[in-house]
Design a protein around this motif. Sequence first.
Motif, mmCIF file in Angstrom:
data_model
loop_
_atom_site.group_PDB
_atom_site.id
_atom_site.type_symbol
_atom_site.label_atom_id
_atom_site.label_comp_id
_atom_site.label_asym_id
_atom_site.label_seq_id
_atom_site.Cartn_x
_atom_site.Cartn_y
_atom_site.Cartn_z
ATOM 1 N N ALA A 199 0.834 -1.204 0.000
ATOM 2 C CA ALA A 199 0.000 0.000 0.000
ATOM 3 C C ALA A 199 0.870 1.257 0.000
ATOM 4 N N ASP A 200 0.501 2.223 -0.822
ATOM 5 C CA ASP A 200 1.253 3.480 -0.894
ATOM 6 C C ASP A 200 1.273 4.204 0.440
ATOM 7 N N TRP A 201 0.251 4.025 1.237
ATOM 8 C CA TRP A 201 0.132 4.736 2.512
ATOM 9 C C TRP A 201 0.874 4.057 3.660
ATOM 10 N N TYR A 202 1.465 2.881 3.399
ATOM 11 C CA TYR A 202 2.132 2.141 4.467
ATOM 12 C C TYR A 202 3.644 2.245 4.337
ATOM 13 N N GLU A 203 4.314 2.574 5.435
ATOM 14 C CA GLU A 203 5.770 2.645 5.459
ATOM 15 C C GLU A 203 6.314 1.512 6.330
ATOM 16 N N ILE A 204 7.202 0.719 5.779
ATOM 17 C CA ILE A 204 7.851 -0.357 6.538
ATOM 18 C C ILE A 204 8.939 0.288 7.389
ATOM 19 N N CYS A 205 8.847 0.103 8.701
ATOM 20 C CA CYS A 205 9.744 0.815 9.610
ATOM 21 C C CYS A 205 10.686 -0.096 10.387
ATOM 22 N N ASP A 206 10.767 -1.360 10.025
ATOM 23 C CA ASP A 206 11.701 -2.239 10.726
ATOM 24 C C ASP A 206 12.890 -2.547 9.817
ATOM 25 N N SER A 207 13.824 -3.310 10.321
ATOM 26 C CA SER A 207 15.056 -3.590 9.564
ATOM 27 C C SER A 207 15.048 -4.955 8.882
ATOM 28 N N LEU A 208 13.887 -5.622 8.814
ATOM 29 C CA LEU A 208 13.829 -6.919 8.128
ATOM 30 C C LEU A 208 14.088 -6.730 6.632
ATOM 31 N N PRO A 209 14.660 -7.743 5.988
ATOM 32 C CA PRO A 209 14.873 -7.653 4.543
ATOM 33 C C PRO A 209 13.548 -7.458 3.807
ATOM 34 N N GLN A 210 13.619 -6.765 2.673
ATOM 35 C CA GLN A 210 12.437 -6.529 1.846
ATOM 36 C C GLN A 210 12.669 -7.109 0.465
ATOM 37 N N TYR A 211 11.643 -7.817 -0.038
ATOM 38 C CA TYR A 211 11.732 -8.440 -1.354
ATOM 39 C C TYR A 211 10.591 -7.942 -2.230
ATOM 40 N N SER A 212 10.917 -7.616 -3.462
ATOM 41 C CA SER A 212 9.934 -7.121 -4.409
ATOM 42 C C SER A 212 8.800 -8.130 -4.604
ATOM 43 N N GLU A 213 9.155 -9.392 -4.682
ATOM 44 C CA GLU A 213 8.179 -10.472 -4.802
ATOM 45 C C GLU A 213 8.397 -11.444 -3.640
ATOM 46 N N PHE A 214 8.317 -12.758 -3.911
ATOM 47 C CA PHE A 214 8.581 -13.748 -2.871
ATOM 48 C C PHE A 214 10.093 -13.931 -2.733
ATOM 49 N N PRO A 215 10.605 -14.081 -1.508
ATOM 50 C CA PRO A 215 12.057 -14.239 -1.333
ATOM 51 C C PRO A 215 12.605 -15.451 -2.095
ATOM 52 N N PRO A 216 13.837 -15.363 -2.562
ATOM 53 C CA PRO A 216 14.442 -16.503 -3.265
ATOM 54 C C PRO A 216 14.615 -17.699 -2.345
#
Length: 134
Positions: free
Chosen positions: A116-133
Amino acid sequence: MRTISGGCVCGRVGFTVEDKFVYAGYCHCSSCRKSSGASGTAIGGIPREKFSVTKGSDYIKKFSRSKETVSCFCALCGSTLYGEKPVSGMLHVRYGALNSAPELLPQAHMHVSSKADWYEICDSLPQYSEFPPG
């Protein structure tokens, strides 16, 4: 072997799952956002054979979102409980449907390309565009 119970809001559907989740994360795909009404949902992946419906199987309705995902929810209260992954034989159990915390906590954010455009991820966990490899 520790098992965790879970279920829906109205209590008609109950399940148990072995606390042996293979992976866990926060899913931000548009389907998880829309079905939860939130910014996403915490899920844990587990082989199908480690999960059992203990009551209310006749209340479980299924919706095929794609050939990769079938959403399973309570027909009475609408609680989304898990997603079947027919291609891999896995289930994605909604952590919010569990009655106690699993050993494996979310490890990453997935499908952030559609968060969602209105949501900001504020933790340090890795982020993946799709499903993690892997």
